[in-house]
Structure formats: structure tokens, C-alpha cells
Design an enzyme around this catalytic site. Structure first.
Site, PDB file in Angstrom:
ATOM      1  N   ARG A  58      -4.413   8.226  -1.152  1.00 46.70           N
ATOM      2  CA  ARG A  58      -4.650   7.595  -2.439  1.00 46.70           C
ATOM      3  C   ARG A  58      -5.524   8.467  -3.288  1.00 46.70           C
ATOM      4  O   ARG A  58      -6.436   8.972  -2.915  1.00 46.70           O
ATOM      5  CB  ARG A  58      -5.469   6.237  -2.198  1.00 46.70           C
ATOM      6  N   GLY A  87     -14.271   4.024   0.510  1.00 43.35           N
ATOM      7  CA  GLY A  87     -15.324   5.036   0.845  1.00 43.35           C
ATOM      8  C   GLY A  87     -14.932   6.502   0.394  1.00 43.35           C
ATOM      9  O   GLY A  87     -15.509   7.384  -0.348  1.00 43.35           O
ATOM     10  N   ARG A 139     -14.194  -4.205   2.696  1.00 42.20           N
ATOM     11  CA  ARG A 139     -12.827  -4.417   2.558  1.00 42.20           C
ATOM     12  C   ARG A 139     -12.595  -5.416   3.525  1.00 42.20           C
ATOM     13  O   ARG A 139     -12.936  -5.389   4.580  1.00 42.20           O
ATOM     14  CB  ARG A 139     -11.954  -3.189   2.801  1.00 42.20           C
ATOM     15  N   ARG A 190      -4.763  -3.779   2.160  1.00 43.14           N
ATOM     16  CA  ARG A 190      -3.565  -3.958   3.005  1.00 43.14           C
ATOM     17  C   ARG A 190      -2.971  -4.959   3.389  1.00 43.14           C
ATOM     18  O   ARG A 190      -2.477  -5.382   4.692  1.00 43.14           O
ATOM     19  CB  ARG A 190      -3.911  -3.034   4.380  1.00 43.14           C
ATOM     20  N   LEU A 210     -20.179   3.504   3.747  1.00 43.08           N
ATOM     21  CA  LEU A 210     -21.025   4.039   2.539  1.00 43.08           C
ATOM     22  C   LEU A 210     -21.708   2.643   1.908  1.00 43.08           C
ATOM     23  O   LEU A 210     -22.819   3.031   1.427  1.00 43.08           O
ATOM     24  CB  LEU A 210     -19.969   4.707   1.660  1.00 43.08           C
ATOM     25  N   VAL A 211     -21.353   1.777   2.301  1.00 45.47           N
ATOM     26  CA  VAL A 211     -21.951   0.494   1.591  1.00 45.47           C
ATOM     27  C   VAL A 211     -23.540   0.533   2.019  1.00 45.47           C
ATOM     28  O   VAL A 211     -24.447   0.383   1.436  1.00 45.47           O
ATOM     29  CB  VAL A 211     -21.350  -0.991   1.829  1.00 45.47           C
ATOM     30  N   LYS A 229     -25.206   2.878   2.672  1.00 46.19           N
ATOM     31  CA  LYS A 229     -26.081   3.958   2.117  1.00 46.19           C
ATOM     32  C   LYS A 229     -26.301   3.592   0.514  1.00 46.19           C
ATOM     33  O   LYS A 229     -27.435   3.734  -0.006  1.00 46.19           O
ATOM     34  CB  LYS A 229     -25.445   5.105   2.186  1.00 46.19           C
ATOM     35  N   GLU A 230     -25.359   3.046  -0.165  1.00 47.93           N
ATOM     36  CA  GLU A 230     -25.323   2.720  -1.450  1.00 47.93           C
ATOM     37  C   GLU A 230     -26.454   1.555  -1.583  1.00 47.93           C
ATOM     38  O   GLU A 230     -27.298   1.557  -2.458  1.00 47.93           O
ATOM     39  CB  GLU A 230     -23.954   2.072  -1.998  1.00 47.93           C
ATOM     40  N   ASP A 290      -0.345  44.782  33.432  1.00 48.15           N
ATOM     41  CA  ASP A 290      -0.739  43.442  34.300  1.00 48.15           C
ATOM     42  C   ASP A 290       0.604  42.524  34.530  1.00 48.15           C
ATOM     43  O   ASP A 290       1.331  42.436  33.708  1.00 48.15           O
ATOM     44  CB  ASP A 290      -1.766  42.792  33.558  1.00 48.15           C
TER      45      ASP A 290
HETATM   46  O1  LIG Z   1      -6.787   3.228   0.932  1.00 44.98           O
HETATM   47  P1  LIG Z   1      -6.807   1.777   1.592  1.00 44.98           P
HETATM   48  O2  LIG Z   1      -5.952   1.438   2.593  1.00 44.98           O
HETATM   49  O3  LIG Z   1      -7.026   0.806   0.681  1.00 44.98           O
HETATM   50  O4  LIG Z   1      -8.171   1.697   2.344  1.00 44.98           O
HETATM   51  C1  LIG Z   1      -9.518   2.416   1.631  1.00 44.98           C
HETATM   52  C2  LIG Z   1     -10.149   3.554   2.583  1.00 44.98           C
HETATM   53  O5  LIG Z   1     -10.690   3.236   3.562  1.00 44.98           O
HETATM   54  C3  LIG Z   1     -11.079   4.023   4.536  1.00 44.98           C
HETATM   55  O6  LIG Z   1     -12.381   4.595   4.346  1.00 44.98           O
HETATM   56  C4  LIG Z   1     -13.142   5.148   5.286  1.00 44.98           C
HETATM   57  O7  LIG Z   1     -13.636   6.230   4.682  1.00 44.98           O
HETATM   58  C5  LIG Z   1     -15.273   6.085   4.259  1.00 44.98           C
HETATM   59  C6  LIG Z   1     -15.668   7.264   3.648  1.00 44.98           C
HETATM   60  O8  LIG Z   1     -15.543   8.471   4.586  1.00 44.98           O
HETATM   61  C7  LIG Z   1     -15.933   5.656   5.606  1.00 44.98           C
HETATM   62  O9  LIG Z   1     -17.302   5.363   5.125  1.00 44.98           O
HETATM   63  C8  LIG Z   1     -15.180   4.375   6.257  1.00 44.98           C
HETATM   64  O10 LIG Z   1     -15.903   4.079   7.300  1.00 44.98           O
HETATM   65  C9  LIG Z   1     -13.731   4.589   6.390  1.00 44.98           C
HETATM   66  O11 LIG Z   1     -13.303   3.419   6.811  1.00 44.98           O
HETATM   67  C10 LIG Z   1     -10.053   5.224   4.758  1.00 44.98           C
HETATM   68  O12 LIG Z   1     -10.411   6.154   5.714  1.00 44.98           O
HETATM   69  C11 LIG Z   1      -9.466   5.628   3.501  1.00 44.98           C
HETATM   70  O13 LIG Z   1      -8.627   6.522   3.832  1.00 44.98           O
HETATM   71  C12 LIG Z   1      -9.117   4.639   2.764  1.00 44.98           C
HETATM   72  O14 LIG Z   1      -8.603   5.115   1.411  1.00 44.98           O
HETATM   73  O1  LIG Z   2     -15.471  -4.331  -5.077  1.00 42.92           O
HETATM   74  C1  LIG Z   2     -16.012  -3.255  -4.550  1.00 42.92           C
HETATM   75  C2  LIG Z   2     -16.266  -2.969  -3.231  1.00 42.92           C
HETATM   76  C3  LIG Z   2     -16.761  -1.899  -2.684  1.00 42.92           C
HETATM   77  N1  LIG Z   2     -16.259  -0.903  -3.449  1.00 42.92           N
HETATM   78  C4  LIG Z   2     -16.684   0.537  -2.939  1.00 42.92           C
HETATM   79  O2  LIG Z   2     -15.833   0.709  -1.905  1.00 42.92           O
HETATM   80  C5  LIG Z   2     -16.659   1.637  -0.946  1.00 42.92           C
HETATM   81  C6  LIG Z   2     -16.495   1.172   0.523  1.00 42.92           C
HETATM   82  O3  LIG Z   2     -16.638   2.287   1.286  1.00 42.92           O
HETATM   83  P1  LIG Z   2     -16.973   2.101   2.834  1.00 42.92           P
HETATM   84  O4  LIG Z   2     -17.355   3.524   3.355  1.00 42.92           O
HETATM   85  O5  LIG Z   2     -18.203   1.036   2.969  1.00 42.92           O
HETATM   86  O6  LIG Z   2     -15.829   1.479   3.736  1.00 42.92           O
HETATM   87  P2  LIG Z   2     -14.161   1.665   3.606  1.00 42.92           P
HETATM   88  O7  LIG Z   2     -13.694   0.576   2.450  1.00 42.92           O
HETATM   89  O8  LIG Z   2     -14.062   3.103   2.868  1.00 42.92           O
HETATM   90  O9  LIG Z   2     -13.871   1.541   5.044  1.00 42.92           O
HETATM   91  C7  LIG Z   2     -17.877   1.782  -1.231  1.00 42.92           C
HETATM   92  O10 LIG Z   2     -18.110   3.152  -2.004  1.00 42.92           O
HETATM   93  C8  LIG Z   2     -18.228   0.864  -2.367  1.00 42.92           C
HETATM   94  O11 LIG Z   2     -19.135   1.090  -3.465  1.00 42.92           O
HETATM   95  C9  LIG Z   2     -15.905  -1.033  -4.817  1.00 42.92           C
HETATM   96  O12 LIG Z   2     -15.733   0.177  -5.648  1.00 42.92           O
HETATM   97  N2  LIG Z   2     -15.461  -1.966  -5.266  1.00 42.92           N
HETATM   98 MG   LIG Z   3      -3.002  38.413  33.742  1.00 41.49          MG
END
Ligand SMILES: O=P(O)(O)OC[C@H]1O[C@H](O[C@H]2O[C@H](CO)[C@@H](O)[C@H](O)[C@H]2O)[C@H](O)[C@@H](O)[C@@H]1O
Ligand SMILES: O=c1ccn([C@@H]2O[C@H](COP(=O)(O)OP(=O)(O)O)[C@@H](O)[C@H]2O)c(=O)[nH]1
Ligand SMILES: [Mg+2]
Length: 734
Positions: A10, A30, A281, A319, A384-385, A387-388, A506
Site C-alpha cells: 500500500r 503502522g 484495525r 480487509r 505502534l499504537v 508507542k503513540e 578434492d
Molecule cells: O494494508 P492493510 O491490509 O490495510 O493493513 C494495514 C497494515 O497492517 C500491518 O501492520 C504491521 O506493521 C506495523 C508497523 O511495523 C506493526 O506495528 C504491526 O504490528 C503490523 O501488523 C501490515 O504489516 C501492513 O503491511 C499493512 O499495511
Molecule cells: O483511525 C486511525 C486509527 C489508527 N491509525 C494509525 O494506524 C497505525 C496502526 O499501527 P499498528 O502498528 O498499531 O497496527 P497495524 O494496523 O499496522 O497492524 C497507527 O500508527 C495509528 O496512528 C490511523 O491512522 N487512523
Molecule cells: Mg570435499
């Protein structure tokens, strides 16, 4: 000027078409949010999917879509509806995502979606290859694109490729269930550097590589035949200042809080109730349903908190074409309804539930208004949430409750860490969080904030990129010792001019590749003919020098009258002559050592003993790789103690330990063989540790060649046995 190319499924922006106009909104998740600042600050492009399929873009808007993407320093990959079905909703999110998050019961193994995954990875590769220029660095992201590194490397071996996995890499026992496990690993190994959030994911990956592909893995390096792949962990951070500054601004204008307004409107008239925040999510890996149940359990176990707390839950749609996500949506809706129905009073709603995504300002509002954050993923690459949330606590008050199954938990030990399956623990943590004295909250957050500020997303990206550049240096070292065409030409010139020539060859791993059963490694007709042709050239001597026993060597080469040296130099068959022992050796020690080896064979499945006249070898190449290495080092210790007084030596070969007279080795054998003879061309080739003795002991003007990329005393190396054949053919034709 060289640039960095970021590639992810994405793009950081998602396009929509509304009434013939194109609208761009930021992506959620994230990866997209985290990498955004890296992209903005680097002179780079980001390649990925816009969120619109080919079918969704009317012909007259196609150029505009590309234009809108390019304006943001992005390049679109064009995908059809069918691609998105098979690749995104299919293989990525119905196979890899559940499998890598240990949801085996949700994992589907469908050939069609695998094929779509292959096709789409190729589509990405095409766009990348179109955009690469010399000197560029490529950084591929995440589980949707695991085949991409190898596809790029194949066409552009000159480019440094990094790969980062944002989700967990599962244990080998889980990963091995994937029918396409080899293809996935080989795809990833197209990278020069592979990064994970935590050491555990890294460890699982390395274990899969060594067990499934049987590549040599040492510490954090994987040795391929022509390259070295580095593997390491880099826990991803956040754009700390962005969150803390936005929070400070928000605090200063408190009346803007949407949550506060809601309270002021008396939608809920328990304004003092503590707010417990959850944001994710809507994904089964996030443990949302369990969290609601644990909250229910908390209200039952500690009823005194009724009307004193409120769960503010933001679930972002995700999804939703995948059935498990639809089921989860239904489950969460029902749970929220049931619990609100069960506990609500006229003035209190226990759960405020939002099913949508929120703009940044509203997120900051949620983060800053809620006193507690409850994040309970069942599995989460990072989260990341968490940490945020900490970054937005400008007064350092607030408590984070975090699942130990999130990668983030490894760096956030000052949070209240819970097991998401243990409701008792969650209920108690909630109570502890609500009652925690402010001084303690501040103390915990102080540590957390300090760390998050330092290890921010910029540092994460810089660390990764620095390591990636270092791998270029490793590649240079490799290039320096691989035999170049001009060096090869020079060697054959010397060969042609020389009036007395000798070649030490060898056998296993050099003239012939390894097979499971050593007895099956007999020479093929082509090899026999090649060796015979070289031997028949004037003034040329070919010596096969091997650790093998004399019977096997003698039988295989009975019709070719070359010199054979067996058992590392114990036996020698001269041209046209008979086998003879070269030294006076004892073998009475064997009766003591054999039972020890037998014990190790009994304890280590797949290992076996090879018995020779003056040595014993314990082979472990068919054993479980980890167990094999472990037992080898145990056995080596036992044997070394035993051999100290007996002039015995333990040779550490390629998946073999050999015990023999310590004065016998290939170096001594070649030295003796060439002694007093004036060879003007000397050549030795071998793949194993035991061949190092000949590389070391031959005079400096010898051409010494190692087969395979390993540390060596040889001057050059060639990749594999096929390249050895090429060399033999050239000798034969010279
Ligand atoms: O693109 P989507 O199918 O809508 O999903 C959103 C993203 O989700 C996943 O996030 C991961 O990455 C974060 C940052 O490294 C991490 O904090 C989190 O635990 C992971 O789940 C996915 O890896 C991304 O590819 C997606 O775009
Ligand atoms: O309405 C929302 C809710 C969450 N986030 C962002 O989505 C990311 C979620 O990342 P995380 O690593 O917690 O989980 P992932 O969705 O990547 O598995 C964070 O940076 C949030 O600030 C956003 O942009 N809008
Ligand atoms: Mg040999």
C-alpha cells in the site's frame, strides 16, 4: 544522484474517485504511518498500490491517477480486481497473515491465490526494475512482497536490497506447514539485509532457513553460494515529536476535545469516569473480542468500578472482504451490544464503540483524553499504537496495559505487561492502572518516553539503511576473491606454458556434489572422461586427494591410471601402481573411540559412522541441523580430551567429524608428493576445512581455489561444482 526506493503493498496515500475527481487520503496502519516521515525526508520514491483497481479507474482518468501519485513522490503499480482478490484478500491475508500470527485454523492453502501472489510480485518487480538506476538502494516492505527481493536481485545483482517484515515470523513448526515455504524463503534471500522487529522473529526465520533450505547459518549471516545475507532485528519506532507536539498543542486548547464535548452534552453523565482506550484495525490478531470479554470480567470481579470507568474503543475497518474479518465484526458488534445492555445505567454506557477510521487530530484527542490504554493483541508484529499513546502523555500521566504478544512489549517493560488470554491478569492490571499513584505513572512513563524519543522512526530507518550499506562492503570483499575472467585467463596461460604440471583435486563437494548417501556419489561418465583427458596431456599429473577410503576411490577410478590419495594421505595409489600406506600408523585406538561414536549415533537420528583403515568419521549432514551442530560440539569436546595423549586429531569437516592420527592431513600429503619435483604449474581445488591444509601448505605460486563461499586460505573461490566442471573442461581443452 542515487536514491532510495521504498516498496510496499500500500502507498502512504489511498486514492478514491468521487464524482470524476480524485481524492487522496492517508493510509491507515503502522507501516504506512511509520515510513511516511522517512519517505518525506529522503530523496526517494515509494512504489505501491493506490487502492484503486484498474477496473475502478475510468480510461479518461488514468493519466490523472498517475499524476496524483507522482506528485507525492510515489509510483503506482497497476493491479486488477482479480489481482487484489487473489493476491491481497487471498494469499496475503488468508494464508500468510493468519499463519504468521499463529491462527492456523484460519489459514487457507489455495493454489490459485499462491499463483496470483507470484504474478503480482512480478508486476511489482517490473515497476521497480523500470525505476532503478545505478547506485540506488531498494527497501522492500512486508509479507505481501516476499518474492520481490529475489526477482529484483536476479535482474540487478549490483543493487543493494533490504527487506523488512512488519509482522511476526512464526516458529519453524508453524512455518513448515506452508506448501510454498521454499519459494518464500528463496524470495526473501534475494535481499542483502533482512530485518525483523524482534530477535525472536529473527531466530525463527534463521531456524527455518537452516532447516528447510539447509543453508549455512552462522550467528546472523546466511552463506549462499555466491553471496552473504545479513539478518538482524530493528524494532520500529514512531515519529515521536509529531505525536508529542500535537498532544501539547491539543492540551493547550482543551475545549476542542470531541470526547469532552460528548460528556458536556450529557450523552453520558459520569464525567469523572476514567477512560480506557483501545485502538486497532478490526483484526482477529488484535484480540478485540477477548479484550471486551476481559473488560466484562473486570466489571464482574470488581463491581465497585461500575460507572467509574469507560472503555473507549476505536476499531478501524480492515480487509472486510475476508470472511474472518466479517465474522469478527459481527462478534464485536454483538459483544458491545450485550455488555452495554448488561451493565449500562441511565447515566453510564460502559463501552463507547467507534467503527471507522479517524483523522490525526481525533486520534490525538483520544490519546490525550484517556487515562489508561488497554492493548491486548493475541499476536502483533510491533503495535505502534502503544508507542503513540505513551508519546502523547505530555504530563507523563497515564498507564499503558500491553500484551506480551506484541513486539512492542519487548521494549516497553515499564508498561503493565499482560498475557491476553489471562482474564484474571487483565482484570487485575486494569484495577492496578486505575488506582496507580500519579508518581508511579510519571516514573514509568519517563523511562518509556525517553526510550521512544531516542529510538524513533528516523533512527530505526537510519539504522536499517546503515546496515544495508554495510552489506555492500561485504559484497565487495566477496567480489575481490571470486576468480575473475582475467585471472582465469592468466591461469590457463600459465598452464599452457608450463612444462611440468600438477592438479590436486578434492572429490566430494568439488568434483561431485553431496548426496544423502555417500556411496551414491560415484563419478559420472563425463567426469571420468574429463579427468582422463587432462591426465593424458603431456607432462600433466592429476591427483585425486580425498578423505574417502581407498576401496571406494580405487573402484571408482580403477580404469583411469591417475594418482589417488585416500584417507587424507594415509594411502596412496601411484600412477599404474598399487595402494600402499604412506606412514606407519596405529589404529588400535579405534576400539575405544568407536563405542563413543555409536552412542552419538543412537542419540542423534540421521547420523552414521564411516569406518576407514586409519580413521573413523561421524557424519551428521542428515540430522536436524541444530541438534547436529549441538551434538557435534559435544562429541568434539569428548574426543579432544580423549585424543590429547594419543596423537589423535579431530578434523571438523563439512557436517562431519573425523578422528585420525593428527600428523595426517592433506597439506602434508601434497607437500610430500611434490617434494624434490619441479612443477612449474601447481593447482589445488577443494571445498572443505580439510582442504585448507593443502591451500596453506602449497608454495605461494600455486593456484588454490575454494569451492563455495567460506572463509579460506585459498587465493580464489568459485561458486559451486558446476563451475569446477567448467574449469576442468578448460583444462581439458588447453
Ligand atoms: O494494508 P492493510 O491490509 O490495510 O493493513 C494495514 C497494515 O497492517 C500491518 O501492520 C504491521 O506493521 C506495523 C508497523 O511495523 C506493526 O506495528 C504491526 O504490528 C503490523 O501488523 C501490515 O504489516 C501492513 O503491511 C499493512 O499495511
Ligand atoms: O483511525 C486511525 C486509527 C489508527 N491509525 C494509525 O494506524 C497505525 C496502526 O499501527 P499498528 O502498528 O498499531 O497496527 P497495524 O494496523 O499496522 O497492524 C497507527 O500508527 C495509528 O496512528 C490511523 O491512522 N487512523
Ligand atoms: Mg570435499
Amino acid at each position: 544522484m542515487s536514491k532510495t526506493i521504498i516498496i510496499s503493498n500500500r502507498l502512504p496515500l489511498q486514492l478514491q474517485i468521487d464524482n470524476k475527481t480524485i481524492k487522496a487520503t492517508p493510509s491507515v496502519g503502522g507501516l504506512a504511518t511509520g515510513m511516511k516521515s522517512v519517505h518525506r525526508d529522503s530523496n526517494g520514491i515509494w512504489i505501491g498500490w493506490t487502492g484503486l483497481t484498474e477496473e475502478e479507474i475510468p480510461a479518461d482518468l488514468r493519466d490523472e491517477v498517475v499524476e496524483a501519485t507522482i506528485q507525492e513522490q510515489c509510483v503506482p503499480v497497476s493491479l486488477t480486481e482479480e489481482d487484489i482478490d487473489g493476491f491481497y484478500y487471498g494469499f496475503s491475508n488468508r494464508t500468510i497473515w493468519p499463519l504468521f500470527h499463529y491462527f492456523m485454523e484460519y489459514t487457507e492453502f489455495e493454489k490459485e491465490s499462491w499463483q496470483s501472489y507470484v504474478t503480482v510480485n512480478q508486476k511489482y518487480a517490473e515497476v521497480v526494475l523500470d525505476n532503478i538506476e545505478e547506485g540506488d538502494t531498494v527497501w522492500v516492505h512486508d509479507y505481501q512482497l516476499m518474492l520481490l527481493p529475489a526477482l529484483i536481485k536476479k535482474e540487478r545483482p549490483d543493487v543493494q536490497i533490504g527487506f523488512f517484515l512488519h509482522i511476526p515470523f512464526p516458529s519453524y513448526e508453524v512455518f513448515r506447514t506452508l506448501p510454498w515455504r521454499e519459494e518464500i524463503l528463496k524470495g526473501l534471500l534475494g535481499s542483502d539485509l533482512i530485518g525483523f522487529h524482534t530477535y525472536d522473529y529473527q531466530r525463527h526465520f534463521l531456524s527455518s532457513v537452516s532447516r528447510i533450505l539447509r543453508n549455512e547459518v552462522s550467528f546472523n549471516e546466511i552463506t549462499l553460494k555466491d553471496r552473504i545475507v545479513t539478518v538482524n532485528s530493528y524494532p520500529m519506532g514512531i515519529d515521536y515529536n509529531k505525536f508529542s507536539e500535537a498532544a501539547a498543542k491539543h492540551d493547550a486548547a482543551k475545549n476542542q476535545s470531541e470526547l469532552q464535548r460528548r460528556l458536556d452534552l450529557h450523552i453520558d453523565s459520569t464525567p469523572d469516569a476514567k477512560m480506557i482506550l483501545s485502538i486497532d484495525r478490526l483484526d482477529y490478531s488484535k484480540g478485540i473480542a477477548n479484550r471486551i470479554r476481559a473488560y466484562e470480567y473486570f466489571l464482574e470481579k470488581y463491581p465497585e468500578f461500575k460507572e467509574k470507568v469507560r472503555l473507549v474503543m476505536l476499531a478501524v475497518p480492515s480487509r472486510s472482504n475476508v470472511p474472518q474479518y466479517q465474522l469478527l465484526k459481527k462478534e464485536v458488534d454483538e459483544l458491545v451490544g450485550r455488555i452495554n445492555g448488561k451493565f449500562a445505567s441511565v447515566s453510564w454506557t460502559p463501552i463507547w464503540y467507534f467503527y471507522r477510521s479517524m483523522p490525526f487530530e481525533n486520534l490525538i484527542d483520544l490519546y490525550t483524553t484517556c487515562e489508561v490504554a488497554l492493548l491486548t493483541p493475541i499476536r502483533d508484529g510491533m503495535n505502534l499504537v502503544a508507542k503513540e499513546y505513551v508519546a502523547t502523555r505530555t504530563d507523563k500521566k497515564g498507564v499503558l496495559i500491553l500484551s506480551e504478544m506484541a513486539g512492542a512489549a519487548q521494549e516497553m517493560s515499564e508498561a503493565l505487561i499482560i498475557n491476553p488470554n489471562n482474564f484474571e491478569e487483565i482484570a487485575d492490571a486494569l484495577k492496578q492502572a486505575i488506582e496507580m499513584p500519579e508518581a508511579e505513572q510519571i516514573k514509568r512513563n519517563k523511562f518509556l518516553q525517553k526510550r521512544l524519543k531516542r529510538y524513533n522512526v528516523e533512527k530505526w530507518a537510519n539504522d536499517f539503511m546503515t546496515s544495508l550499506r554495510d552489506t555492500a562492503h561485504k559484497a565487495d570483499i566477496v567480489k575481490a576473491i571470486r576468480m575473475r575472467a582475467d585471472q582465469e585467463d592468466e591461469m590457463f596461460e600459465t598452464y599452457k606454458k608450463a612444462d611440468k604440471r600438477i592438479l590436486f583435486l578434492d572429490y566430494d563437494g568439488t568434483l561431485r556434489g553431496f548426496v544423502n548417501n555417500p556411496e551414491d556419489a560415484s563419478p559420472d561418465d563425463d567426469l571420468i572422461e574429463l579427468v582422463r583427458t587432462i591426465h593424458n596431456q603431456d607432462n600433466t599429473e592429476v591427483v585425486i586427494i580425498s578423505g574417502r577410503d581407498r576401496h571406494t576411490l580405487g573402484t571408482w577410478w580403477q580404469d583411469v591410471p591417475i594418482t589417488l590419495i585416500a584417507e587424507h594421505g594415509v594411502w596412496k595409489r601411484p600412477v599404474g601402481g598399487e595402494w600402499a600406506v604412506t606412514e606407519n600408523l596405529k589404529n588400535d585406538w579405534m576400539d575405544t573411540v568407536r563405542p563413543i561414536l555409536e552412542q552419538f549415533v543412537d542419540r542423534t537420528a540421521g547420523t552414521f559412522i564411516e569406518e576407514k583403515n586409519y580413521s573413523l568419521a561421524w557424519h551428521y549432514r542428515n540430522a536436524d541441523p541444530d541438534l547436529g551442530e549441538k551434538r557435534a560440539s559435544e562429541l568434539s569436546n569428548v574426543l579432544k580430551e580423549l585424543s590429547a595423549n594419543n596423537e589423535l586429531g579431530v578434523l571438523d569437516g563439512n557436517k562431519v567429524l573425523e578422528i585420525k592420527d593428527s600428523t595426517i592431513h592433506k597439506g602434508k600429503a601434497v607437500t610430500k608428493h611434490i617434494f624434490g619435483k619441479d612443477y612449474s604449474f601447481k593447482f589445488a581445488i577443494g571445498d572443505d576445512w580439510t582442504d585448507e591444509y593443502m591451500f596453506q601448505d602449497l608454495p605461494d605460486d600455486a593456484f588454490t581455489i575454494k569451492v563455495g563461499l567460506q572463509k579460506t586460505a585459498a587465493k580464489y573461490y568459485v561458486d559451486d561444482t558446476d563451475r569446477v566442471r567448467d574449469l576442468l573442461k578448460k583444462f581439458a581443452a588447453s
